[in-house]
Design a protein around this motif. Sequence first.
Motif, PDB file in Angstrom:
ATOM      1  N   TRP A   1       9.008  -4.499 -13.968  1.00 36.05           N
ATOM      2  CA  TRP A   1       8.846  -3.787 -15.242  1.00 36.05           C
ATOM      3  C   TRP A   1       9.375  -2.366 -15.145  1.00 36.05           C
ATOM      4  O   TRP A   1      10.112  -1.896 -16.024  1.00 36.05           O
ATOM      5  CB  TRP A   1       7.375  -3.806 -15.629  1.00 36.05           C
ATOM      6  N   ASN A   2       9.022  -1.665 -14.079  1.00 35.26           N
ATOM      7  CA  ASN A   2       9.499  -0.298 -13.919  1.00 35.26           C
ATOM      8  C   ASN A   2      10.990  -0.247 -13.626  1.00 35.26           C
ATOM      9  O   ASN A   2      11.684   0.679 -14.066  1.00 35.26           O
ATOM     10  CB  ASN A   2       8.709   0.402 -12.804  1.00 35.26           C
ATOM     11  N   PHE A   3      11.499  -1.223 -12.883  1.00 36.99           N
ATOM     12  CA  PHE A   3      12.942  -1.263 -12.629  1.00 36.99           C
ATOM     13  C   PHE A   3      13.703  -1.494 -13.936  1.00 36.99           C
ATOM     14  O   PHE A   3      14.769  -0.895 -14.155  1.00 36.99           O
ATOM     15  CB  PHE A   3      13.263  -2.373 -11.632  1.00 36.99           C
ATOM     16  N   TYR A   4      13.161  -2.327 -14.804  1.00 39.45           N
ATOM     17  CA  TYR A   4      13.774  -2.537 -16.119  1.00 39.45           C
ATOM     18  C   TYR A   4      13.813  -1.227 -16.906  1.00 39.45           C
ATOM     19  O   TYR A   4      14.820  -0.893 -17.543  1.00 39.45           O
ATOM     20  CB  TYR A   4      12.979  -3.597 -16.887  1.00 39.45           C
ATOM     21  N   SER A   5      12.716  -0.465 -16.862  1.00 39.37           N
ATOM     22  CA  SER A   5      12.665   0.811 -17.579  1.00 39.37           C
ATOM     23  C   SER A   5      13.683   1.796 -17.027  1.00 39.37           C
ATOM     24  O   SER A   5      14.292   2.568 -17.782  1.00 39.37           O
ATOM     25  CB  SER A   5      11.256   1.407 -17.476  1.00 39.37           C
ATOM     26  N   VAL A   6      13.888   1.768 -15.711  1.00 41.66           N
ATOM     27  CA  VAL A   6      14.867   2.663 -15.093  1.00 41.66           C
ATOM     28  C   VAL A   6      16.284   2.293 -15.510  1.00 41.66           C
ATOM     29  O   VAL A   6      17.083   3.152 -15.897  1.00 41.66           O
ATOM     30  CB  VAL A   6      14.729   2.633 -13.558  1.00 41.66           C
TER      31      VAL A   6
ATOM     32  N   ILE B   1      12.072  23.045 -13.654  1.00 41.13           N
ATOM     33  CA  ILE B   1      12.397  22.063 -12.619  1.00 41.13           C
ATOM     34  C   ILE B   1      13.661  22.558 -11.917  1.00 41.13           C
ATOM     35  O   ILE B   1      14.777  22.180 -12.240  1.00 41.13           O
ATOM     36  CB  ILE B   1      12.598  20.664 -13.225  1.00 41.13           C
ATOM     37  N   SER B   2      13.473  23.442 -10.949  1.00 37.35           N
ATOM     38  CA  SER B   2      14.582  24.193 -10.358  1.00 37.35           C
ATOM     39  C   SER B   2      15.613  23.300  -9.689  1.00 37.35           C
ATOM     40  O   SER B   2      16.815  23.574  -9.728  1.00 37.35           O
ATOM     41  CB  SER B   2      14.048  25.206  -9.343  1.00 37.35           C
ATOM     42  N   SER B   3      15.181  22.238  -9.046  1.00 38.75           N
ATOM     43  CA  SER B   3      16.112  21.358  -8.332  1.00 38.75           C
ATOM     44  C   SER B   3      16.847  20.409  -9.268  1.00 38.75           C
ATOM     45  O   SER B   3      17.812  19.767  -8.857  1.00 38.75           O
ATOM     46  CB  SER B   3      15.355  20.548  -7.274  1.00 38.75           C
ATOM     47  N   GLY B   4      16.381  20.305 -10.525  1.00 38.47           N
ATOM     48  CA  GLY B   4      16.999  19.376 -11.467  1.00 38.47           C
ATOM     49  C   GLY B   4      16.582  17.941 -11.256  1.00 38.47           C
ATOM     50  O   GLY B   4      17.120  17.039 -11.899  1.00 38.47           O
ATOM     51  N   ILE B   5      15.636  17.710 -10.360  1.00 36.96           N
ATOM     52  CA  ILE B   5      15.171  16.360 -10.058  1.00 36.96           C
ATOM     53  C   ILE B   5      13.645  16.321 -10.138  1.00 36.96           C
ATOM     54  O   ILE B   5      12.964  17.208  -9.622  1.00 36.96           O
ATOM     55  CB  ILE B   5      15.618  15.899  -8.655  1.00 36.96           C
ATOM     56  N   ALA B   6      13.122  15.304 -10.800  1.00 33.75           N
ATOM     57  CA  ALA B   6      11.678  15.083 -10.872  1.00 33.75           C
ATOM     58  C   ALA B   6      11.385  13.653 -10.450  1.00 33.75           C
ATOM     59  O   ALA B   6      12.219  12.757 -10.633  1.00 33.75           O
ATOM     60  CB  ALA B   6      11.154  15.345 -12.278  1.00 33.75           C
ATOM     61  N   TRP B   7      10.220  13.452  -9.880  1.00 34.53           N
ATOM     62  CA  TRP B   7       9.817  12.121  -9.418  1.00 34.53           C
ATOM     63  C   TRP B   7       8.635  11.642 -10.241  1.00 34.53           C
ATOM     64  O   TRP B   7       7.608  12.320 -10.332  1.00 34.53           O
ATOM     65  CB  TRP B   7       9.435  12.169  -7.944  1.00 34.53           C
ATOM     66  N   VAL B   8       8.791  10.479 -10.833  1.00 39.95           N
ATOM     67  CA  VAL B   8       7.737   9.905 -11.662  1.00 39.95           C
ATOM     68  C   VAL B   8       7.126   8.726 -10.907  1.00 39.95           C
ATOM     69  O   VAL B   8       7.809   7.744 -10.615  1.00 39.95           O
ATOM     70  CB  VAL B   8       8.295   9.423 -13.018  1.00 39.95           C
ATOM     71  N   GLY B   9       5.852   8.848 -10.576  1.00 43.23           N
ATOM     72  CA  GLY B   9       5.147   7.781  -9.888  1.00 43.23           C
ATOM     73  C   GLY B   9       4.185   7.079 -10.813  1.00 43.23           C
ATOM     74  O   GLY B   9       4.235   7.257 -12.039  1.00 43.23           O
ATOM     75  N   ILE B  10       3.296   6.280 -10.249  1.00 46.82           N
ATOM     76  CA  ILE B  10       2.314   5.593 -11.079  1.00 46.82           C
ATOM     77  C   ILE B  10       0.999   6.367 -11.146  1.00 46.82           C
ATOM     78  O   ILE B  10       0.116   5.995 -11.929  1.00 46.82           O
ATOM     79  CB  ILE B  10       2.057   4.156 -10.565  1.00 46.82           C
TER      80      ILE B  10
ATOM     81  N   THR C   1       0.829  -1.208   0.000  1.00 44.77           N
ATOM     82  CA  THR C   1       0.000   0.000   0.000  1.00 44.77           C
ATOM     83  C   THR C   1       0.863   1.258   0.000  1.00 44.77           C
ATOM     84  O   THR C   1       0.562   2.234  -0.696  1.00 44.77           O
ATOM     85  CB  THR C   1      -0.921   0.001   1.228  1.00 44.77           C
ATOM     86  N   VAL C   2       1.969   1.223   0.759  1.00 41.54           N
ATOM     87  CA  VAL C   2       2.879   2.376   0.807  1.00 41.54           C
ATOM     88  C   VAL C   2       3.513   2.618  -0.557  1.00 41.54           C
ATOM     89  O   VAL C   2       3.569   3.762  -1.044  1.00 41.54           O
ATOM     90  CB  VAL C   2       3.965   2.148   1.880  1.00 41.54           C
ATOM     91  N   SER C   3       4.002   1.555  -1.197  1.00 41.70           N
ATOM     92  CA  SER C   3       4.649   1.710  -2.510  1.00 41.70           C
ATOM     93  C   SER C   3       3.678   2.237  -3.548  1.00 41.70           C
ATOM     94  O   SER C   3       4.068   2.970  -4.466  1.00 41.70           O
ATOM     95  CB  SER C   3       5.237   0.375  -2.967  1.00 41.70           C
ATOM     96  N   MET C   4       2.407   1.866  -3.410  1.00 40.76           N
ATOM     97  CA  MET C   4       1.412   2.345  -4.358  1.00 40.76           C
ATOM     98  C   MET C   4       1.142   3.834  -4.170  1.00 40.76           C
ATOM     99  O   MET C   4       0.848   4.545  -5.132  1.00 40.76           O
ATOM    100  CB  MET C   4       0.117   1.551  -4.186  1.00 40.76           C
ATOM    101  N   GLY C   5       1.267   4.316  -2.946  1.00 42.22           N
ATOM    102  CA  GLY C   5       0.907   5.693  -2.663  1.00 42.22           C
ATOM    103  C   GLY C   5       1.997   6.718  -2.886  1.00 42.22           C
ATOM    104  O   GLY C   5       1.701   7.884  -3.168  1.00 42.22           O
ATOM    105  N   ILE C   6       3.272   6.316  -2.757  1.00 37.26           N
ATOM    106  CA  ILE C   6       4.339   7.314  -2.881  1.00 37.26           C
ATOM    107  C   ILE C   6       4.692   7.542  -4.350  1.00 37.26           C
ATOM    108  O   ILE C   6       4.483   6.673  -5.206  1.00 37.26           O
ATOM    109  CB  ILE C   6       5.593   6.902  -2.077  1.00 37.26           C
ATOM    110  N   VAL C   7       5.248   8.712  -4.636  1.00 40.69           N
ATOM    111  CA  VAL C   7       5.500   9.106  -6.014  1.00 40.69           C
ATOM    112  C   VAL C   7       6.895   8.705  -6.501  1.00 40.69           C
ATOM    113  O   VAL C   7       7.169   8.731  -7.702  1.00 40.69           O
ATOM    114  CB  VAL C   7       5.295  10.631  -6.182  1.00 40.69           C
ATOM    115  N   GLU C   8       7.775   8.339  -5.592  1.00 42.42           N
ATOM    116  CA  GLU C   8       9.172   8.090  -5.976  1.00 42.42           C
ATOM    117  C   GLU C   8       9.367   6.687  -6.565  1.00 42.42           C
ATOM    118  O   GLU C   8      10.009   5.824  -5.960  1.00 42.42           O
ATOM    119  CB  GLU C   8      10.106   8.286  -4.782  1.00 42.42           C
ATOM    120  N   TRP C   9       8.821   6.455  -7.759  1.00 47.52           N
ATOM    121  CA  TRP C   9       9.090   5.207  -8.474  1.00 47.52           C
ATOM    122  C   TRP C   9      10.336   5.375  -9.341  1.00 47.52           C
ATOM    123  O   TRP C   9      11.195   4.515  -9.374  1.00 47.52           O
ATOM    124  CB  TRP C   9       7.885   4.816  -9.326  1.00 47.52           C
ATOM    125  N   ARG C  10      10.391   6.466 -10.052  1.00 42.92           N
ATOM    126  CA  ARG C  10      11.570   6.787 -10.863  1.00 42.92           C
ATOM    127  C   ARG C  10      12.041   8.192 -10.484  1.00 42.92           C
ATOM    128  O   ARG C  10      11.223   9.108 -10.360  1.00 42.92           O
ATOM    129  CB  ARG C  10      11.253   6.748 -12.362  1.00 42.92           C
TER     130      ARG C  10
END
Length: 209
Positions: free
Chosen positions: A146-151, A41-50, A22-31
Motif C-alpha cells: 500500500w505504501n509502495f503504491y502511494s510512493v 527542511i534545510s537538506s531538502g529531504i524529509a523521511w515519512v515513517g509510520i 520489527t526493524v521495518s516497523m521501527g525505522i522512519v524511512e518508509w517514504r
Amino acid sequence: VSTSHLQLAAFALGTVGWILCTVSMGIVEWRVWHVDNTTIISSGIAWVGIWKVCFISYLHVSPGYKEQFCHKFRGYDSSIPHEIYAAQGLLLIAMCTGLLGLTATIFALRNVYMGVTHKTLITRFFLVGGCFYVLAGLCVLIPVSWNFYSVTHNQSIAFPPSYYMPSSPAAQEAGAAIPIGIVAVILLLLSGTFSLSYRFPVTANTTTK
C-alpha cells in the motif's frame, strides 16, 4: 529428525523474517520526500515513517551544525493517510503472530530432537506455527504494498501546519523500510510453507519369519 530439516529451515527463516519485520516497523524511512523549499527542511529531504516524520534543519543551531527534527503522529488524525495507520496496526499484529509462530516451531522442534514421538502434538504445532508465519507475512505485505503504491503515484499528505511539512513533495521514493519489509514477507511466507509441509514419518511394521 531426518524428516524435519525443512522445519528447522523454517525456524531460521522465520526468525530472520520476524527481525526484519520489527526493524521495518521501527525505522522512519518508509517514504523519502524531496522538497523544493529548504527554508526549514534545510537538506531538502524529509523521511515519512509510520510513527513520525523527520527532517534535517539548520534553524536554531550553531553554524556548521545540523539537527534532526521529528514530529510524532498523535492519535488518529484524518489528515494522515489510511495506509500509515493501517501499517501501524498490521505490523504490530505481524510482530505478535510471528513471535507466536516461532514459539510453536520451537516447541515442535524440541519434541522432535528430544525423541518425543507424539505424532498429533508435533504435527499440530508445526501447522500452527506455519499458519502464524503466513498470517504475519500477509500482515507485512499489505502495508508495504500500500505504501509502495502511494510512493510510485507520488501521493500527497496534508500534514498539520505544526509539522512544517509541505503537503506535496517535488518527488518521492521508497525508503529503506519498504525493501526490508519485502524481504521479511518472502522469508515469513517461505517459513509458513515449510512448516505447513511437515509430514510425520510413517513407520512400517515388518514381520519376520
